[in-house]
Design an enzyme around this catalytic site. Structure first.
Site, mmCIF file in Angstrom:
data_model
loop_
_atom_site.group_PDB
_atom_site.id
_atom_site.type_symbol
_atom_site.label_atom_id
_atom_site.label_comp_id
_atom_site.label_asym_id
_atom_site.label_seq_id
_atom_site.Cartn_x
_atom_site.Cartn_y
_atom_site.Cartn_z
ATOM 1 N N ASP A 1 -44.941 21.475 -32.826
ATOM 2 C CA ASP A 1 -43.767 22.338 -32.835
ATOM 3 C C ASP A 1 -43.013 22.121 -31.535
ATOM 4 O O ASP A 1 -43.577 22.250 -30.440
ATOM 5 C CB ASP A 1 -44.172 23.808 -32.958
ATOM 6 C CG ASP A 1 -44.689 24.157 -34.344
ATOM 7 O OD1 ASP A 1 -44.679 23.265 -35.217
ATOM 8 O OD2 ASP A 1 -45.097 25.317 -34.549
ATOM 9 N N ASP B 1 -41.185 29.973 -46.114
ATOM 10 C CA ASP B 1 -41.803 30.804 -45.088
ATOM 11 C C ASP B 1 -41.655 32.260 -45.505
ATOM 12 O O ASP B 1 -40.539 32.726 -45.770
ATOM 13 C CB ASP B 1 -41.131 30.576 -43.736
ATOM 14 C CG ASP B 1 -41.067 29.097 -43.362
ATOM 15 O OD1 ASP B 1 -42.049 28.390 -43.633
ATOM 16 O OD2 ASP B 1 -40.036 28.668 -42.808
#
Length: 256
Positions: free
Chosen positions: A8, A129
Site C-alpha cells: 500500500d 470494499d
C-alpha cells in the site's frame, strides 16, 4: 489458491493502515520497489498494490513508485486506487500491469467497467470494499447504500477477472478475514473472489485450504507479513500442498 502480498503506497512509501484511516499509517518500507523484490525472492508469485493517495484523490499519485515496482519485479502486479477512466486503464496496462482494480468507478459508472472488460479481456478486476455490509467509495471515505452482493451481480458475465472483497472493519487490525461474508460472495457469483482485510495468522492460511473456501481465488496479506505473524515459506508451503497441516490448526481456523 494464491496468496497476494500487499504493498500500500502513501506518499511514495510502503505503509499499512488500520480500518482504512490515512492518519493511522505505519511506514514499513521507504523503498516499495525493494519490498516488491523481497516478496518475489520469498516465493510469492503475484503482487497486490494500492495507491492510497490516488484512491482518495481520484487520480494516480504514487505513479513513480508503481513504475519502479514494475521495473523491479518479474511477478504480475495488480493495481488499484484512483483508476477511473479508460485512458488511465490503458496507460497502466501499457506500462506492464497484469490487471487494474476498479473500485469507486464500479459504483459510479458500471458501464465503464463493462467496456474496459471488453477492451482489455482478463485485465480488469473490481474492488468491492464494504463497511457494515455496505459498499464504500472514494478511498473508503464515503459510504453508499449498495450491498456487496448487489454490486457484484451487476458484473456477472461482463468478463471481470476477479473481485477483490475487503471488509474495512477488519482491515489492518489482524482479527482474521470475514470468512462468512467472503465465502457467501464467492458462492453467489461466478467471478473469482479474492479475500482481503484482516488476514492475521497461519490459521487464516489453513482456513483457505478448507473445502468451503475452494471457490476463492486467494487472499491478500499485508500487516501480518510485515509484522512477521506469517512466515512466507510456511504459508506458501501450506497453500501449494508441500507442507502438511496438523488437525489442531484446522480446528483453530474453523473457530475463527
Amino acid at each position: 489458491m494464491i496468496l497476494f502480498p500487499a504493498i500500500d503506497l502513501k506518499d511514495g512509501q510502503c505503509v499499512r493502515l488500520k480500518l482504512g484511516e490515512m492518519d493511522s499509517a505505519t511506514v514499513y518500507n521507504e523503498d516499495p520497489a525493494g519490498q516488491a523484490r523481497a516478496f518475489e525472492e520469498q516465493g510469492f508469485e503475484w503482487l497486490h498494490v494500492v495507491d492510497l493517495n490516488g484512491a482518495f484523490e481520484g487520480q494516480s499519485v504514487n505513479g513513480a513508485a508503481v513504475e519502479a515496482i514494475l521495473q523491479t519485479t518479474k511477478n504480475p502486479v495488480q493495481l488499484g486506487g484512483g483508476i477511473r477512466s479508460l485512458a488511465h486503464i490503458e496507460a497502466w496496462l501499457d506500462k506492464g500491469l497484469a490487471r487494474v482494480i476498479l473500485g469507486t468507478i464500479a459504483v459510479r459508472d458500471p458501464g465503464l467497467v463493462r467496456e474496459a472488460c471488453k477492451l482489455f479481456p482478463g485485465k480488469v478486476a473490481v474492488g468491492i470494499d464494504a463497511k457494515g455490509g455496505k459498499v464504500a467509495v472514494e478511498g473508503w471515505a464515503e459510504a453508499s447504500e449498495l450491498g456487496v452482493i448487489e454490486l457484484a451481480k451487476r458484473f456477472e458475465g461482463a468478463g471481470v477477472a476477479a473481485i477483490i472483497y475487503t471488509d474495512i472493519d477488519r482491515d489492518g487490525v489482524l482479527t482474521g478475514i470475514n470468512w462468512e461474508s467472503t465465502i457467501e460472495l464467492a458462492d453467489t457469483v461466478s467471478i473469482p473472489v479474492i479475500a482481503s482485510g484482516g488476514l492475521a495468522s497461519i490459521a487464516d492460511i489453513v482456513r483457505m485450504k478448507m473445502p468451503d473456501a475452494a471457490s476463492l481465488e486467494g487472499a491478500i496479506s499485508g500487516r501480518a507479513l510485515y509484522d512477521g505473524r506469517i512466515d512466507p515459506a510456511e504459508a506458501l508451503g501450506i497453500l501449494n500442498g508441500t507442507l502438511a497441516v496438523d488437525a489442531s490448526q484446522f480446528e483453530e481456523a474453523d473457530r475463527s
